[in-house]
Design a protein around this motif. Structure first.
Motif, mmCIF file in Angstrom:
data_model
loop_
_atom_site.group_PDB
_atom_site.id
_atom_site.type_symbol
_atom_site.label_atom_id
_atom_site.label_comp_id
_atom_site.label_asym_id
_atom_site.label_seq_id
_atom_site.Cartn_x
_atom_site.Cartn_y
_atom_site.Cartn_z
ATOM 1 N N LYS A 12 8.748 0.159 21.428
ATOM 2 C CA LYS A 12 8.454 -0.599 20.216
ATOM 3 C C LYS A 12 8.743 0.224 18.959
ATOM 4 O O LYS A 12 9.390 -0.247 18.018
ATOM 5 C CB LYS A 12 6.983 -1.035 20.202
ATOM 6 C CG LYS A 12 6.669 -2.280 21.006
ATOM 7 C CD LYS A 12 5.208 -2.664 20.790
ATOM 8 C CE LYS A 12 4.840 -3.911 21.578
ATOM 9 N NZ LYS A 12 3.422 -4.279 21.372
ATOM 10 N N ARG A 13 8.261 1.476 18.968
ATOM 11 C CA ARG A 13 8.505 2.335 17.806
ATOM 12 C C ARG A 13 10.001 2.589 17.627
ATOM 13 O O ARG A 13 10.502 2.620 16.498
ATOM 14 C CB ARG A 13 7.745 3.657 17.964
ATOM 15 C CG ARG A 13 6.245 3.517 17.752
ATOM 16 C CD ARG A 13 5.582 4.886 17.677
ATOM 17 N NE ARG A 13 5.529 5.499 18.999
ATOM 18 C CZ ARG A 13 4.525 5.328 19.853
ATOM 19 N NH1 ARG A 13 3.507 4.558 19.527
ATOM 20 N NH2 ARG A 13 4.550 5.922 21.022
ATOM 21 N N GLU A 14 10.685 2.755 18.740
ATOM 22 C CA GLU A 14 12.137 2.927 18.660
ATOM 23 C C GLU A 14 12.802 1.683 18.093
ATOM 24 O O GLU A 14 13.725 1.756 17.280
ATOM 25 C CB GLU A 14 12.693 3.244 20.055
ATOM 26 C CG GLU A 14 14.180 3.547 20.062
ATOM 27 C CD GLU A 14 14.685 3.895 21.454
ATOM 28 O OE1 GLU A 14 15.904 4.081 21.614
ATOM 29 O OE2 GLU A 14 13.852 3.960 22.391
ATOM 30 N N GLY A 15 12.304 0.514 18.503
ATOM 31 C CA GLY A 15 12.857 -0.736 17.989
ATOM 32 C C GLY A 15 12.623 -0.898 16.492
ATOM 33 O O GLY A 15 13.510 -1.363 15.766
ATOM 34 N N TYR A 16 11.441 -0.492 16.000
ATOM 35 C CA TYR A 16 11.184 -0.583 14.569
ATOM 36 C C TYR A 16 12.114 0.346 13.789
ATOM 37 O O TYR A 16 12.586 -0.004 12.701
ATOM 38 C CB TYR A 16 9.722 -0.231 14.274
ATOM 39 C CG TYR A 16 8.733 -1.187 14.888
ATOM 40 C CD1 TYR A 16 9.041 -2.532 15.016
ATOM 41 C CD2 TYR A 16 7.487 -0.755 15.344
ATOM 42 C CE1 TYR A 16 8.137 -3.418 15.586
ATOM 43 C CE2 TYR A 16 6.579 -1.632 15.915
ATOM 44 C CZ TYR A 16 6.911 -2.964 16.038
ATOM 45 O OH TYR A 16 6.020 -3.837 16.598
ATOM 46 N N ARG A 37 8.905 -4.171 4.575
ATOM 47 C CA ARG A 37 7.448 -4.282 4.523
ATOM 48 C C ARG A 37 6.913 -4.905 5.810
ATOM 49 O O ARG A 37 5.875 -4.484 6.334
ATOM 50 C CB ARG A 37 7.031 -5.104 3.303
ATOM 51 C CG ARG A 37 5.524 -5.154 3.105
ATOM 52 C CD ARG A 37 5.134 -5.947 1.867
ATOM 53 N NE ARG A 37 5.541 -5.268 0.649
ATOM 54 C CZ ARG A 37 6.443 -5.716 -0.211
ATOM 55 N NH1 ARG A 37 7.044 -6.865 0.019
ATOM 56 N NH2 ARG A 37 6.751 -5.039 -1.293
ATOM 57 N N ASN A 38 7.602 -5.915 6.331
ATOM 58 C CA ASN A 38 7.170 -6.528 7.590
ATOM 59 C C ASN A 38 7.206 -5.524 8.734
ATOM 60 O O ASN A 38 6.305 -5.485 9.578
ATOM 61 C CB ASN A 38 8.067 -7.723 7.915
ATOM 62 C CG ASN A 38 7.921 -8.856 6.921
ATOM 63 O OD1 ASN A 38 6.894 -8.977 6.266
ATOM 64 N ND2 ASN A 38 8.943 -9.685 6.797
ATOM 65 N N VAL A 39 8.249 -4.690 8.750
ATOM 66 C CA VAL A 39 8.349 -3.675 9.805
ATOM 67 C C VAL A 39 7.225 -2.659 9.671
ATOM 68 O O VAL A 39 6.611 -2.247 10.667
ATOM 69 C CB VAL A 39 9.721 -2.978 9.750
ATOM 70 C CG1 VAL A 39 9.796 -1.879 10.808
ATOM 71 C CG2 VAL A 39 10.841 -3.978 9.982
ATOM 72 N N TYR A 40 6.926 -2.251 8.445
ATOM 73 C CA TYR A 40 5.842 -1.285 8.231
ATOM 74 C C TYR A 40 4.508 -1.830 8.725
ATOM 75 O O TYR A 40 3.696 -1.102 9.303
ATOM 76 C CB TYR A 40 5.741 -0.929 6.752
ATOM 77 C CG TYR A 40 6.918 -0.131 6.222
ATOM 78 C CD1 TYR A 40 7.547 0.827 7.016
ATOM 79 C CD2 TYR A 40 7.409 -0.338 4.936
ATOM 80 C CE1 TYR A 40 8.626 1.544 6.547
ATOM 81 C CE2 TYR A 40 8.488 0.390 4.450
ATOM 82 C CZ TYR A 40 9.093 1.323 5.257
ATOM 83 O OH TYR A 40 10.153 2.034 4.794
#
Length: 709
Positions: free
Chosen positions: A666-670, A696-699
């Motif tokens: 997930k973190r890699e995807g973000y 902002r949505n990703v954060y």
């Protein structure tokens, strides 16, 4: 304790109204809340509601106007600012004049100053009512912007005009120069003070953020405290318009749009949620209080025998008609001289623009501000006598409020029937494109160590894509079905090739047996045991392939019902061909009967080979444009899971290890998503504003992932 009970009862009425509105969507929530408030006022358990106008303005109107100004579309407001100010100042003053003169002319028992006071109170539209117009009305973006801008600025006109009319009625003297000077001082002073406070607030928050002093608690508490502070300072200390000061501050503050990062985004999300709940409660409380005030305002005059009740109803009808006609005429005149914001040319009047004028006429209902003003009418004059027609003025104001709210609720849907509002399609399409590229990049990073975790995360991304596509009506169920049909055709072709290969192998073996000479016959017979084992395995695979092909053909017939007869005939032909071949083979070689377990094992291996082949075909389709990326990757994931199951590779280790791997992917995807956003900005595919919102949505999602960890 009585006050606390009243507050809880009002909040309970707001909560109940939100449930009732779900069952009667044709009735706007404000009307439901007014009815609930009226019912509460008629119950003997509640004491009569008494409204302190100053407390009402600072407690309800100030934060609501601040929030409305802060969240309004600034670009649209600037485009229509001249029209909004025309309605907020010119129309409010003209309404005051026309209502006062006409009411005094028809019923001279109303002094001119008192009638003008009523007209001034009816000048401003209610910002809360405008923002709460029912969902059954479909207003354009420009219409909503003009109405919202009008409701933000017209309170000062109404309040100042009302104060001078009451002062004239009480003292019997009026100075036009003093009235104009006070109006300009209050109007300009309120805007100037609000602008200074807005800039000062921005500097304060940006400095605190830069120094690392900002926390979520301090930021939200200060933001909630801001409108009350500005209103009280402007209204009570500087004696300028506190309403305009709050509005100007709300328009200029931008502390929630300057910071980028997970902590800032999380704070903005919490702040938005707090304001959403607070504004709903305050909105609802305003209308419940209005409902609680209306019975007393109406019944006091209704039971007074000095004025006939039919006359009171006629007054309401006349004043309501005057307010509506004056507003329609003014709006029509404004639209007649208005120019198109894009071309700069004046647009000729036609039926469509007249309809727009009618929509904006009904879209300006009166509300609690009007009632709070008329309730401040003094009981006595400077001479000591009773204020003339006080109860009747309150009764007429209450009646006009009800009429305009009913017109807004039932008239607007007739003039502007609600249509399905499409969200901003370009923005959603760009978001979908970002997610698609992220999914494609993630899929290329999958290996044996993280394949299941990557598949899980890709599934989550595909769900996000599906939700976005459904918002803009882009989801087409036939697209996944077309891919499924193509996948089955690949499977059918592979199994048929496998059956043909087995048949050719059998024919080759039979040809070799017939060609064997007498000298080699002995050696051939020595190898008969091995040959028979190979033939037994081949027959097991052939029977398994026939069963798989039958399943595939049945699925094709179900999906492609128009060609169902073709697929059914295909099954029959294949069955007859297979039975004949098995019969001949057994008669010639007397092959022992194949066990079901051998067929199952052969089918398991064949299914793994088949899925591996289909996955290769699906990967080859990526980038060709025939099918959607998310549909291809979803199908790939499903087939890989089937392949792993067929090969007995379904175990992934401990559950905690799986969870950690998923969170890592997930973190890699973000990170990939942020990189894709940056690439699209540099390529000019999205604007910097869109990129800021996407980041902002990703954060926010990164914060959520970190909190899980």
């Amino acid at each position: 304790m009585e006050l606390f009970t009243l507050i809880l009862s009002i909040m309970a009425a707001v909560l109940i109204s939100s449930f009732i509105s779900r069952f009667i969507p044709r009735i706007s929530t404000p009307l439901v809340q007014i009815v609930l408030g009226a019912v509460m006022a008629l119950l003997p358990i509640f004491a009569p509601m008494r409204l302190d106008p100053e407390l009402f303005m600072v407690l309800f109107i100030a934060p609501l106007l601040y929030h409305e100004a802060h969240t309004i579309d600034k670009a649209e407001l600037v485009k229509s600012l001249n029209l909004s100010l025309s309605l907020a100042i010119g129309l409010a003053a003209f309404t005051m004049l026309m209502v006062g003169v006409l009411l005094h002319a028809v019923w001279p028992m109303y002094p001119l100053a008192a009638a003008l006071a009523l007209g001034a109170a009816l000048g401003p539209t209610d910002a809360v009512a405008v923002s709460s117009i029912g969902e059954d009305a479909d207003l354009t973006k420009r219409q909503r912007s003009i109405l919202a801008g009008e409701s933000l600025f017209n309170d000062a006109t109404g309040v100042i005009g009302f104060q001078f009319a009451i002062l004239t009625a009480v003292t019997g003297s009026f100075s036009p120069s003093n009235a104009l000077g006070s109006f300009l001082a209050s109007f300009i002073g309120g805007i100037a003070f609000g602008a200074v406070m807005g800039l000062l607030t921005n500097w304060t928050f940006e400095t605190a953020r830069r120094l690392g002093w900002e926390t979520m608690t301090t930021r939200i508490l200060l933001e909630l405290f801001l409108p009350f502070l500005i209103y009280l300072v402007a209204q009570n200390w500087l004696h300028i318009s506190g309403v305009l000061a709050v509005v100007a501050t709300g328009l200029l503050v931008r502390f929630d749009h300057t910071g980028i990062g997970p902590n800032t985004s999380k704070t903005n999300i919490v702040s938005t949620s707090v304001w959403k709940v607070l504004s709903f409660c305050l909105n609802g409380a305003v209308f419940v209080i209005l409902g609680m005030l209306l019975p007393a305002a109406i019944l006091t005059s209704w039971g007074d025998r000095k004025v006939d009740n039919l006359t009171l109803l006629a007054m309401i009808a006349l004043v309501s008609l005057t307010v509506i006609v004056v507003r329609f005429a003014w709006v029509t005149g404004v639209l007649f001289f208005a120019t198109d914001p894009d071309t700069g040319r004046r647009v000729p009047m036609d039926k469509r623009r007249l309809r727009s004028a009618a929509v904006m006429t009904f879209g300006g209902p009166k509300g609690t501000i009007t009632l709070s003003l008329v309730l401040t009418i003094p009981f006595t004059l400077a001479s000591g006598g009773a204020f003339p027609m006080r109860n009747e003025l309150i009764f007429v104001a209450a009646g006009v409020i009800i009429v305009t709210l009913l017109l807004a609720n039932f008239g607007l849907p007739l003039l502007a029937p609600a249509q399905e509002r499409d969200v901003e399609r370009p923005k959603v399409e760009k978001s979908i494109e970002v997610l698609r590229r992220t999914v494609q990049e993630l899929s290329s990073r999958a290996d044996d160590s993280n394949r299941l975790a990557v598949q899980h995360v890709i599934t989550l991304y595909n769900q996000r894509i599906s939700r976005l596509k459904s918002q803009i009506g882009q989801y087409n169920p036939r697209e996944p079905q077309a891919l499924q049909l193509q996948t089955l055709q690949w499977e059918r072709a592979y199994i048929e090739d496998e059956l043909d290969r087995i048949r050719r192998k059998e024919e080759q073996d039979e040809s070799d047996e017939q060609a064997a000479d007498g000298a080699a016959q002995k050696d051939y017979q020595e190898e008969t045991g091995t040959e028979r084992a190979e033939k037994y395995t081949r027959d097991s695979r052939e029977q398994a392939a026939s069963l798989i092909l039958e399943r595939i053909i049945n699925s094709l017939a179900h999906l492609d019902q128009g060609s169902e007869f073709k697929w059914r005939w295909h099954i029959v032909a294949r069955r007859i061909q297979g039975l004949l071949r098995h019969l001949v083979h057994r008669l010639r070689h007397m092959t022992p009967k194949i066990s079901e377990n051998e067929v199952f094992l052969a089918g398991r291996q064949l299914q793994a080979d088949l899925n591996h082949h289909v996955v290769e075909q699906l990967y080859a389709e990526l980038g060709k444009g025939r099918f959607k990326t998310e549909d291809l990757l979803t199908t790939i994931i499903n087939h890989q899971l089937i392949e792993s199951s067929a090969e007995g590779k379904t175990e992934f280790g401990e559950v905690s290890q799986m969870s950690e791997s998923v969170e890592e992917v997930k973190r890699e995807g973000y990170a990939v998503e942020l990189s894709v956003v940056q690439d699209m900005v540099e390529a000019g595919e999205i604007s910097r504003g869109q990129a800021r919102e996407l980041r902002r949505n990703v954060y926010v999602m990164q914060v959520d992932t970190d909190s899980v960890v």
